[in-house]
Design a protein around this motif. Structure first.
Motif, short mmCIF file in Angstrom:
data_model
loop_
_atom_site.label_atom_id
_atom_site.label_comp_id
_atom_site.label_asym_id
_atom_site.label_seq_id
_atom_site.Cartn_x
_atom_site.Cartn_y
_atom_site.Cartn_z
N ARG A 1 2.26 -148.17 -39.66
CA ARG A 1 1.38 -147.06 -40.18
C ARG A 1 -0.27 -147.59 -39.26
N ARG B 1 -2.59 -153.35 -45.65
CA ARG B 1 -1.28 -153.08 -46.52
C ARG B 1 -1.51 -152.64 -47.99
N ASP C 1 3.23 -150.51 -49.24
CA ASP C 1 4.17 -150.77 -47.93
C ASP C 1 5.06 -151.67 -48.37
N PHE D 1 7.45 -150.64 -44.84
CA PHE D 1 6.36 -150.13 -43.83
C PHE D 1 5.68 -151.36 -43.26
#
Length: 350
Positions: free
Chosen positions: A291, A302, A308, A313
């Motif tokens: 991201r 984060r 996340d 992610f």
């Protein structure tokens, strides 16, 4: 990080250039790749031009006084507009720079390049080159045939920075319009203005003019990864987030066989609920999802609005989408595919 202007380090005055013993001038290898700086006017519009129409040697020959700064050797690596820049040219640049320094052919390198993708080339080279010797990139916002072309002054100042002893150990630098930027932070911010480059979240690392080179403090720590073996990088797509976004582009990327996806997210890296579901499908398919943000300034941290940890992610922190893509490609090429390990590099640089 020192604040802008702290620890100011200045070069000798301009008179030192004029009186310098010619035999002791540094050797600078100029590698030309094309771009606007090598462009010529085209009659299709008042400001139309064709990039990559002039050779590197012609560019250097048009810079008055540059021969007093360094012994110059010019080579043509490519002659393309920078929107056509690609990893094959990057690999050739790395190979030539490594050879030049390993065989003591040059004390520094200057690369002429188009501005559209200069930040990406600079970031790639900065990450995979591991030399103390300076590598400086420059370009132009106006072609050489334009009124008040900026290319000659930029080349002069790039050579001046490359020849300066305090440029050593700073990684790849970008020099345009009297300003010195570090590759990690530099970003193109204006489509036409001469002062197109900014250093997001950090500020420039120095200034240069015909009289002097001044750096704002010591060199900063930077990313360092090996150049991948082979001749290709794993495919990673950047997908731009927007209002009313669904998951089609993400699902298309999964079907196309990409190895990673970088989201140019809204705000601090957000996407819509349907897109978030598609990103979960990407992770389930074995892709690494990073991201980033379409905003330009600021960090993507984060676990702020997106969990996340739960989605597996990676947050890009300070890297914009185009640089996050390159870092992910280099990590994947080196066999780093676990999201936790990828996140560690994005966060700590190793």
């Amino acid at each position: 990080m020192l604040p802008l202007g702290a620890g100011l380090m200045a070069a000798a005055p301009a008179s030192a250039d004029v009186g310098q013993d010619v035999a002791r001038l540094p050797r600078v290898l100029v590698l030309a790749t094309g771009g606007t700086i090598a462009g010529k006017a085209d009659p299709r519009s008042a400001i139309g031009y064709d990039a990559g129409s002039t050779t590197g040697q012609q560019l250097v020959d048009a810079v008055p006084g540059v021969e007093r700064l360094a012994h110059l050797q010019v080579e043509q690596i490519a002659n393309i507009p920078s929107q056509d820049m690609n990893h094959k040219v990057w690999f050739r640049l790395v190979e030539r720079i490594n050879k030049a320094f390993a065989q003591h052919e040059a004390d520094a390198v200057v690369i002429t390049h188009g501005t559209d993708t200069m930040e990406e080339t600079a970031f790639f080279l900065d990450t995979v080159l591991h030399h103390e010797q300076p590598v400086v990139m420059t370009g132009a916002m106006r072609p050489g045939s334009a009124i008040s072309a900026d290319g000659p002054a930029n080349i002069y100042e790039a050579v001046k920075v490359a020849a300066h002893p305090q440029a050593r150990g700073r990684g790849v630098l970008v020099v345009l319009n009297d300003t010195i930027h570090a590759a990690h932070w530099v970003s193109k911010a204006d489509s036409t203005a001469l002062q197109t480059f900014v250093s997001r979240n950090a500020g420039p690392v120095g200034i240069v003019d015909p009289a002097a080179v001044r750096f704002y403090g010591p060199a900063r720590a930077r990313l360092s990864l090996p150049l991948p073996s082979g001749t290709d990088l794993p495919p990673v797509d950047v997908i731009y987030a927007h209002a009313d976004m669904d998951g089609r582009q993400i699902d298309d990327a999964i079907r196309a066989g990409v190895k990673g996806i970088v989201i140019a997210g809204m705000g601090d890296g957000n996407v819509s609920a349907p897109a978030l579901q598609a990103l979960d499908r990407a992770v389930a398919a074995g892709l690494v999802v990073v991201r980033s943000s379409r905003v330009g300034d600021g960090f993507v941290n984060r676990d702020v609005e997106v969990d996340d940890d739960a989605h597996h992610f990676v947050a890009s922190y300070d890297l914009n989408p185009q640089k996050a893509r390159l870092l992910l490609q280099l990590l994947l090429a080196g066999g780093v595919k676990d999201a936790v390990a990828v996140q560690h590099v994005f966060a700590f640089g190793y």
